[in-house]
Design a protein around this motif. Structure first.
Motif, mmCIF file in Angstrom:
data_model
loop_
_atom_site.group_PDB
_atom_site.id
_atom_site.type_symbol
_atom_site.label_atom_id
_atom_site.label_comp_id
_atom_site.label_asym_id
_atom_site.label_seq_id
_atom_site.Cartn_x
_atom_site.Cartn_y
_atom_site.Cartn_z
ATOM 1 N N ASP A 132 -22.807 24.330 14.320
ATOM 2 C CA ASP A 132 -22.800 25.773 14.633
ATOM 3 C C ASP A 132 -21.481 26.381 15.122
ATOM 4 O OD1 ASP A 132 -23.431 24.330 16.943
ATOM 5 O OD2 ASP A 132 -24.628 25.933 17.802
ATOM 6 N N ARG A 163 -24.599 31.221 23.641
ATOM 7 C CA ARG A 163 -24.233 31.748 22.321
ATOM 8 C C ARG A 163 -23.290 32.940 22.469
ATOM 9 N NH1 ARG A 163 -30.225 31.179 19.492
ATOM 10 N NH2 ARG A 163 -30.375 28.913 19.778
ATOM 11 N N VAL A 186 -29.716 24.697 31.191
ATOM 12 C CA VAL A 186 -28.963 25.528 30.232
ATOM 13 C C VAL A 186 -28.519 26.879 30.803
ATOM 14 C CG1 VAL A 186 -30.022 24.436 28.236
ATOM 15 C CG2 VAL A 186 -31.029 26.533 29.173
ATOM 16 N N GLN A 244 -35.110 22.907 15.878
ATOM 17 C CA GLN A 244 -35.369 22.731 17.312
ATOM 18 C C GLN A 244 -36.879 22.768 17.552
ATOM 19 O OE1 GLN A 244 -32.944 25.732 19.236
ATOM 20 N NE2 GLN A 244 -31.056 24.650 18.724
ATOM 21 N N ASP A 268 -26.872 24.804 12.979
ATOM 22 C CA ASP A 268 -26.427 23.460 13.361
ATOM 23 C C ASP A 268 -26.300 22.532 12.158
ATOM 24 O OD1 ASP A 268 -26.848 24.724 15.743
ATOM 25 O OD2 ASP A 268 -27.896 23.053 16.690
ATOM 26 N N LYS A 294 -33.842 19.348 26.877
ATOM 27 C CA LYS A 294 -33.143 20.632 26.995
ATOM 28 C C LYS A 294 -34.045 21.761 26.532
ATOM 29 C CE LYS A 294 -29.287 23.030 24.920
ATOM 30 N NZ LYS A 294 -28.267 23.010 23.911
ATOM 31 N N ALA A 329 -22.500 19.223 16.330
ATOM 32 C CA ALA A 329 -23.395 20.123 15.593
ATOM 33 C C ALA A 329 -22.489 21.038 14.793
ATOM 34 C CB ALA A 329 -24.260 20.950 16.546
ATOM 35 N N TYR A 369 -24.052 24.258 34.792
ATOM 36 C CA TYR A 369 -22.939 25.159 35.112
ATOM 37 C C TYR A 369 -22.727 25.247 36.621
ATOM 38 C CZ TYR A 369 -23.649 26.024 30.241
ATOM 39 O OH TYR A 369 -23.789 25.813 28.896
ATOM 40 N N PHE A 406 -33.535 30.519 26.290
ATOM 41 C CA PHE A 406 -32.597 30.376 27.409
ATOM 42 C C PHE A 406 -31.177 29.968 27.004
ATOM 43 C CE2 PHE A 406 -36.737 30.236 29.436
ATOM 44 C CZ PHE A 406 -36.538 31.008 30.567
ATOM 45 N N TYR A 407 -30.893 29.942 25.689
ATOM 46 C CA TYR A 407 -29.530 29.601 25.246
ATOM 47 C C TYR A 407 -28.658 30.837 25.051
ATOM 48 C CZ TYR A 407 -32.036 25.308 23.834
ATOM 49 O OH TYR A 407 -32.831 24.197 23.793
ATOM 50 N N TYR A 412 -29.323 14.752 22.149
ATOM 51 C CA TYR A 412 -30.180 15.874 22.522
ATOM 52 C C TYR A 412 -31.521 15.546 21.863
ATOM 53 C CZ TYR A 412 -26.160 18.854 23.923
ATOM 54 O OH TYR A 412 -25.047 19.397 24.519
ATOM 55 N N ASP A 461 -19.709 18.003 21.804
ATOM 56 C CA ASP A 461 -20.864 18.591 21.145
ATOM 57 C C ASP A 461 -20.756 18.229 19.666
ATOM 58 O OD1 ASP A 461 -23.210 20.264 21.109
ATOM 59 O OD2 ASP A 461 -22.014 21.789 20.098
ATOM 60 N N PHE A 504 -17.054 22.332 25.031
ATOM 61 C CA PHE A 504 -17.527 23.086 23.860
ATOM 62 C C PHE A 504 -16.404 23.963 23.316
ATOM 63 C CE2 PHE A 504 -21.408 22.314 26.350
ATOM 64 C CZ PHE A 504 -22.242 21.801 25.363
ATOM 65 N N LYS A 544 -33.590 29.015 14.850
ATOM 66 C CA LYS A 544 -33.396 27.564 14.769
ATOM 67 C C LYS A 544 -34.723 26.792 14.812
ATOM 68 C CE LYS A 544 -28.600 27.587 16.426
ATOM 69 N NZ LYS A 544 -27.577 26.878 17.250
HETATM 70 C C1 PBG Z 1 -25.454 24.161 19.914
HETATM 71 C C2 PBG Z 1 -25.728 24.072 21.377
HETATM 72 C C3 PBG Z 1 -26.433 25.056 22.086
HETATM 73 C C4 PBG Z 1 -26.369 24.682 23.438
HETATM 74 C C5 PBG Z 1 -25.663 23.478 23.520
HETATM 75 N N1 PBG Z 1 -25.286 23.105 22.222
HETATM 76 C C6 PBG Z 1 -27.047 26.335 21.647
HETATM 77 C C7 PBG Z 1 -27.974 26.362 20.512
HETATM 78 O O1 PBG Z 1 -28.610 25.386 20.129
HETATM 79 O O2 PBG Z 1 -28.065 27.453 19.938
HETATM 80 C C8 PBG Z 1 -26.961 25.506 24.538
HETATM 81 C C9 PBG Z 1 -26.503 25.247 25.935
HETATM 82 C C10 PBG Z 1 -26.783 26.318 26.917
HETATM 83 O O3 PBG Z 1 -27.519 27.298 26.674
HETATM 84 O O4 PBG Z 1 -26.253 26.211 28.025
HETATM 85 N N2 PBG Z 1 -25.482 23.076 19.124
#
Ligand code: PBG
Length: 323
Positions: A121, A204, A272, A220, A129, A247, A119, A312, A199-200, A191, A117, A76, A216
């Motif tokens: 963002d 971020r 995540v 999402q 995104d 996810k 997207a 992780y 939980f993100y 995804y 990745d 990332f 989002k």
């Molecule tokens: C963004 C993206 C996100 C994660 C992976 N790709 C965050 C989001 O959608 O805001 C989150 C991964 C994590 O929390 O470990 N496109």
């Protein structure tokens, strides 16, 4: 009592024979964060033991992971604010450090599988995104941008594209574009069921990628919904996804199970940042044992039906399981 289940738990020998779920480092994909520069290794506060690396510090780190048995990574980018714009043009710029890093990582470690990745963002001044116009995240107008980003990543040598944006129709759009450009061997891990999750947060923080306004939830999924995951999966399957991801993972084990039961392509799950942060924090306080609680969390995701897990914990799991 004629039936005593405890007899089958009476020794290590028996327990190991009847173990139903196997989890090894081969199931794991390790997320890594990279920024432009040199000599960088900045710990992410809300995700201790994870760092923002520069390429020169990342390569030896990856080599260490590979020696431990990890051969799949997802990368990332953390992009400087001044390079962000409304159309994410830096995502396919010829001087993009992320694309350059992909190239160099694959030169150094051709045997690994490297995932990206896809997207807007990390590159978007709106932090969404997709493309934002008058407060709305546009769908169809976002697709060509995702396609340009994907082609640039494929050219750089990425093995697996990871569209994390949740725009409708993007898997088919990306598959067609990749094939037209000759990238028939570049794989797509969609995804597929990505929920609008709390939980993100640590992720971020790591990338400074939180949306500048709004949330989002218009793209999402609603955490309350299950049938919708089947609709998303049906579409991604038809549109040519090679693998489908759920996810987050642990609050969504039922969704992992549902997709595994209904589709015959590999199902993966993203354990995540917030899920891992809970275990990091509790074990730093002495409230949980780190090694056994994280291994149990990963095992539960695998038992639910995930073939692969983005986590992780990958490096530590590999370390501990090597003994
Ligand atoms: C963004 C993206 C996100 C994660 C992976 N790709 C965050 C989001 O959608 O805001 C989150 C991964 C994590 O929390 O470990 N496109």
């Amino acid at each position: 009592m004629r039936r005593r289940p405890r007899r089958n738990r009476s020794s290590i020998a028996i327990r190991s024979m009847i173990e139903e779920t196997q989890l090894t480092s081969a199931n794991l994909i390790y997320p890594l964060f990279i920024e432009d520069g040199q000599g960088i290794k900045k710990e992410i506060k809300s995700l201790p033991s994870n760092y923002r690396w520069s390429l020169d510090t990342l390569l030896p780190e990856m080599e260490e992971c590979i020696k431990l048995g990890i051969d799949k990574f997802v990368l990332f980018p953390a992009v400087e604010e001044r390079l962000k714009d409304t159309v994410a043009s830096y995502s396919y710029a010829s001087d993009n450090f992320y694309l350059d890093s992909i190239r160099k990582i694959k030169d150094n470690f051709p045997q690994i599988s490297l995932m990206s990745d896809v997207a807007m963002d990390p590159y978007s001044s709106d932090g969404h995104d997709g493309l934002v116009k008058n407060g709305t995240v546009l769908n169809d107008e976002t697709l060509p941008i995702l396609a340009k980003m994907s082609i640039a990543q494929a050219q750089a040598g990425i093995d697996i594209l990871g569209p994390s944006d949740m725009m409708d129709g993007r898997i088919g759009y990306l598959r067609d574009t990749l094939d037209q450009e000759g990238f028939t061997q570049t794989s797509i891990m969609s995804y597929t069921a990505k929920y609008a999750s709390a939980f993100y947060g640590p992720f971020r923080d790591a990338l400074d990628s939180a949306p500048k306004s709004g949330n989002k939830k218009s793209y999402q999924m609603n955490p309350a919904n299950k049938n919708e995951a089947l609709i998303e999966a049906e579409l991604d399957y038809q549109e040519g996804a090679d693998m489908m991801m759920v996810k987050p993972a642990t609050c969504y084990l039922d969704i992992i199970h549902l997709l595994k039961e209904n589709f015959d392509i590999p199902i993966t799950a993203y354990n995540v940042s917030g899920e891992c942060a809970m275990i990091y924090a509790a074990s730093a306080n002495g409230w949980l044992d780190y090694e056994s609680s994280m291994a149990e969390m990963l095992l539960s995701i695998r038992r639910a039906g995930a073939d692969g897990i983005l986590t992780y914990f990958a490096k530590d799991f590999a370390k501990f399981s090597k003994g």
